[in-house]
Design a protein around this motif. Sequence first.
Motif, PDB file in Angstrom:
ATOM      1  N   LEU A  81       0.813  -1.212   0.000  1.00 25.20           N
ATOM      2  CA  LEU A  81       0.000   0.000   0.000  1.00 25.20           C
ATOM      3  C   LEU A  81       0.849   1.265   0.000  1.00 25.20           C
ATOM      4  CD1 LEU A  81      -2.618  -1.100   2.687  1.00 25.20           C
ATOM      5  CD2 LEU A  81      -2.910  -1.121   0.198  1.00 25.20           C
ATOM      6  N   GLY A  82       2.099   1.140  -0.416  1.00 25.06           N
ATOM      7  CA  GLY A  82       3.043   2.258  -0.294  1.00 25.06           C
ATOM      8  C   GLY A  82       2.679   3.488  -1.083  1.00 25.06           C
ATOM      9  N   GLY A  83       3.325   3.682  -2.207  1.00 28.34           N
ATOM     10  CA  GLY A  83       3.029   4.838  -3.037  1.00 28.34           C
ATOM     11  C   GLY A  83       3.640   6.128  -2.526  1.00 28.34           C
ATOM     12  N   ALA A  84       3.062   7.240  -2.961  1.00 29.05           N
ATOM     13  CA  ALA A  84       3.588   8.560  -2.599  1.00 29.05           C
ATOM     14  C   ALA A  84       2.466   9.580  -2.632  1.00 29.05           C
ATOM     15  CB  ALA A  84       4.704   8.980  -3.562  1.00 29.05           C
ATOM     16  N   SER A  85       2.598  10.606  -1.797  1.00 32.94           N
ATOM     17  CA  SER A  85       1.614  11.686  -1.715  1.00 32.94           C
ATOM     18  C   SER A  85       2.326  13.031  -1.830  1.00 32.94           C
ATOM     19  CB  SER A  85       0.844  11.628  -0.387  1.00 32.94           C
ATOM     20  OG  SER A  85       0.159  10.405  -0.251  1.00 32.94           O
ATOM     21  N   ALA A  86       1.531  14.078  -2.083  1.00 32.87           N
ATOM     22  CA  ALA A  86       2.086  15.420  -2.270  1.00 32.87           C
ATOM     23  C   ALA A  86       1.295  16.445  -1.481  1.00 32.87           C
ATOM     24  CB  ALA A  86       2.071  15.786  -3.753  1.00 32.87           C
ATOM     25  N   LEU A  87       2.004  17.452  -0.983  1.00 31.44           N
ATOM     26  CA  LEU A  87       1.403  18.626  -0.359  1.00 31.44           C
ATOM     27  C   LEU A  87       1.697  19.822  -1.247  1.00 31.44           C
ATOM     28  CD1 LEU A  87       2.571  18.141   3.353  1.00 31.44           C
ATOM     29  CD2 LEU A  87       0.315  17.607   2.401  1.00 31.44           C
ATOM     30  N   ARG A  88       0.652  20.552  -1.634  1.00 29.58           N
ATOM     31  CA  ARG A  88       0.827  21.754  -2.449  1.00 29.58           C
ATOM     32  C   ARG A  88       0.706  22.986  -1.551  1.00 29.58           C
ATOM     33  NH1 ARG A  88      -2.043  20.801  -6.983  1.00 29.58           N
ATOM     34  NH2 ARG A  88      -0.274  20.852  -8.439  1.00 29.58           N
ATOM     35  N   PHE A  89       1.772  23.780  -1.501  1.00 31.06           N
ATOM     36  CA  PHE A  89       1.820  24.957  -0.642  1.00 31.06           C
ATOM     37  C   PHE A  89       1.570  26.221  -1.456  1.00 31.06           C
ATOM     38  CE2 PHE A  89       4.231  21.788   1.642  1.00 31.06           C
ATOM     39  CZ  PHE A  89       3.897  22.008   2.966  1.00 31.06           C
ATOM     40  N   ARG A  90       0.794  27.118  -0.869  1.00 32.69           N
ATOM     41  CA  ARG A  90       0.605  28.436  -1.458  1.00 32.69           C
ATOM     42  C   ARG A  90       1.820  29.314  -1.148  1.00 32.69           C
ATOM     43  NH1 ARG A  90      -4.380  27.630   1.441  1.00 32.69           N
ATOM     44  NH2 ARG A  90      -6.110  27.042   0.039  1.00 32.69           N
ATOM     45  N   ALA A  91       1.861  30.501  -1.743  1.00 30.93           N
ATOM     46  CA  ALA A  91       2.992  31.417  -1.555  1.00 30.93           C
ATOM     47  C   ALA A  91       3.173  31.805  -0.101  1.00 30.93           C
ATOM     48  CB  ALA A  91       2.808  32.659  -2.422  1.00 30.93           C
ATOM     49  N   ASP A  92       2.076  31.863   0.681  1.00 36.17           N
ATOM     50  CA  ASP A  92       2.177  32.257   2.083  1.00 36.17           C
ATOM     51  C   ASP A  92       2.518  31.086   3.003  1.00 36.17           C
ATOM     52  OD1 ASP A  92      -0.163  30.799   2.104  1.00 36.17           O
ATOM     53  OD2 ASP A  92      -1.434  32.435   2.838  1.00 36.17           O
ATOM     54  N   GLY A  93       2.747  29.899   2.436  1.00 37.71           N
ATOM     55  CA  GLY A  93       3.118  28.732   3.233  1.00 37.71           C
ATOM     56  C   GLY A  93       1.958  27.878   3.682  1.00 37.71           C
ATOM     57  N   SER A  94       0.731  28.283   3.418  1.00 38.56           N
ATOM     58  CA  SER A  94      -0.425  27.459   3.779  1.00 38.56           C
ATOM     59  C   SER A  94      -0.572  26.313   2.782  1.00 38.56           C
ATOM     60  CB  SER A  94      -1.696  28.304   3.819  1.00 38.56           C
ATOM     61  OG  SER A  94      -1.960  28.866   2.539  1.00 38.56           O
ATOM     62  N   VAL A  95      -1.177  25.218   3.231  1.00 41.73           N
ATOM     63  CA  VAL A  95      -1.385  24.056   2.376  1.00 41.73           C
ATOM     64  C   VAL A  95      -2.673  24.243   1.581  1.00 41.73           C
ATOM     65  CG1 VAL A  95      -1.725  21.558   2.299  1.00 41.73           C
ATOM     66  CG2 VAL A  95      -0.138  22.547   3.962  1.00 41.73           C
ATOM     67  N   GLY A  96      -2.551  24.275   0.268  1.00 46.04           N
ATOM     68  CA  GLY A  96      -3.711  24.475  -0.578  1.00 46.04           C
ATOM     69  C   GLY A  96      -4.329  23.194  -1.075  1.00 46.04           C
ATOM     70  N   ASP A  97      -3.545  22.113  -1.129  1.00 44.45           N
ATOM     71  CA  ASP A  97      -4.050  20.849  -1.660  1.00 44.45           C
ATOM     72  C   ASP A  97      -3.148  19.718  -1.195  1.00 44.45           C
ATOM     73  OD1 ASP A  97      -5.663  19.122  -3.061  1.00 44.45           O
ATOM     74  OD2 ASP A  97      -4.912  19.670  -5.053  1.00 44.45           O
ATOM     75  N   ALA A  98      -3.699  18.508  -1.170  1.00 43.31           N
ATOM     76  CA  ALA A  98      -2.948  17.293  -0.850  1.00 43.31           C
ATOM     77  C   ALA A  98      -3.549  16.171  -1.664  1.00 43.31           C
ATOM     78  CB  ALA A  98      -3.004  16.991   0.645  1.00 43.31           C
ATOM     79  N   TYR A  99      -2.713  15.295  -2.229  1.00 42.81           N
ATOM     80  CA  TYR A  99      -3.219  14.280  -3.146  1.00 42.81           C
ATOM     81  C   TYR A  99      -2.176  13.174  -3.313  1.00 42.81           C
ATOM     82  CZ  TYR A  99      -0.426  17.466  -6.010  1.00 42.81           C
ATOM     83  OH  TYR A  99       0.575  18.279  -6.481  1.00 42.81           O
ATOM     84  N   ARG A 100      -2.643  12.021  -3.781  1.00 43.91           N
ATOM     85  CA  ARG A 100      -1.765  10.904  -4.085  1.00 43.91           C
ATOM     86  C   ARG A 100      -1.180  11.080  -5.478  1.00 43.91           C
ATOM     87  NH1 ARG A 100      -0.010   7.238  -0.396  1.00 43.91           N
ATOM     88  NH2 ARG A 100      -0.422   5.405  -1.683  1.00 43.91           N
ATOM     89  N   ILE A 101       0.089  10.706  -5.646  1.00 38.12           N
ATOM     90  CA  ILE A 101       0.690  10.702  -6.977  1.00 38.12           C
ATOM     91  C   ILE A 101       1.109   9.295  -7.397  1.00 38.12           C
ATOM     92  CG2 ILE A 101       1.467  13.092  -6.765  1.00 38.12           C
ATOM     93  CD1 ILE A 101       4.324  11.987  -6.359  1.00 38.12           C
TER      94      ILE A 101
END
Length: 340
Positions: A81-101
């Motif tokens: 069940l491994g895989g990988a995930s991503a956190l997308r950060f906005r310019a101010d450092g807040s997290v705008g999105d998170a998703y599996r890649i």
Amino acid sequence: MSHKTLLRTGPLLPGGASPYGSLGLPGAGGLALPSGFTGRVVARSGHKIAGLTWHMAPDGGACFPDGDGWIYVSNSELPLLGGASALRFRADGSVGDAYRILSGTDLNCAGGATPWHSWLSCELGHRGRVFECDPYGARAGRPRLAMGRFKHEAAACDPERGVVYMTEDEPDGCFYRFRPGDWGDLTEGTLEVLCSSGRWRVVPSPAALLQETRHQVEDARHFDGGEACHYAGEVCYFTTKGDTGLWAYDAQTSTLDRLCEGVRAITAAPSGDLYVARETMQIDVIAPDRAVTPFLRLEGHEGAELTGLAFSPRGDRLYFSARRGRAEGHTFEVTGPFRG
């Protein structure tokens, strides 16, 4: 200043004055940091972040530019069940999105970023594969089978020579490089192994159907559990977890040097400083003049391992995870006046 200075001017010099001063008392999440730096937990295994349940056993990671923001990618070292995930950060450092890649793969341990902004996610299992993933989430991850079938740990791209270095997590693992037919396209190419003579030799059968890759070349040099890998300044740094060594392969002179012990993970800052995760829940900075000093200490996470060290594209934020075996983990961000 070049990373070559780090490699060629003698032994490492522990101690001395840190470029950032002494560490303060532990704060948020148990982080003890120099004055001017702050830290936070950006994701925790089993907890929701921007609608995504953050994966267990976070391991290797890297950052990628994304407009005026950036993306941090993290592997999951879980069986099946491994895989990988991503956190997308906005310019101010807040997290705008998170998703599996990447999903449905096995024991995704470390990996490496490519110059063309893809993520190489490495499977640690028997006859493991390298998957090339899109950190932006637009394309599905693809196996790059020509890069060999073995217990892959980490990968690091050398754009000067058009090769990808790779480590192998076996007690007698090898240090490999993959030479694609076309730089930027990893679907076809030649797998080579570093030999005791200092030369590279072709691995006859990267698919390893009848014989494991590390046993196919008689003169292959063996290492005690290859682990993290990072290329900078014509030097490929890698670690070996069996003896906790930090190695430096000078790609220009084809020489290999063992720098120190007690290191598990590694990355480099734009300044030319190396940041190394110790077994003692500490991250040290190794300056180009080879001085080694503490940068941070993590308390309250006994039995954890520090993984996934990576700097944001601007070099003003450092990411890493603290994980306990193949279970829960916390992913941290440290922000501050890093040297440029």
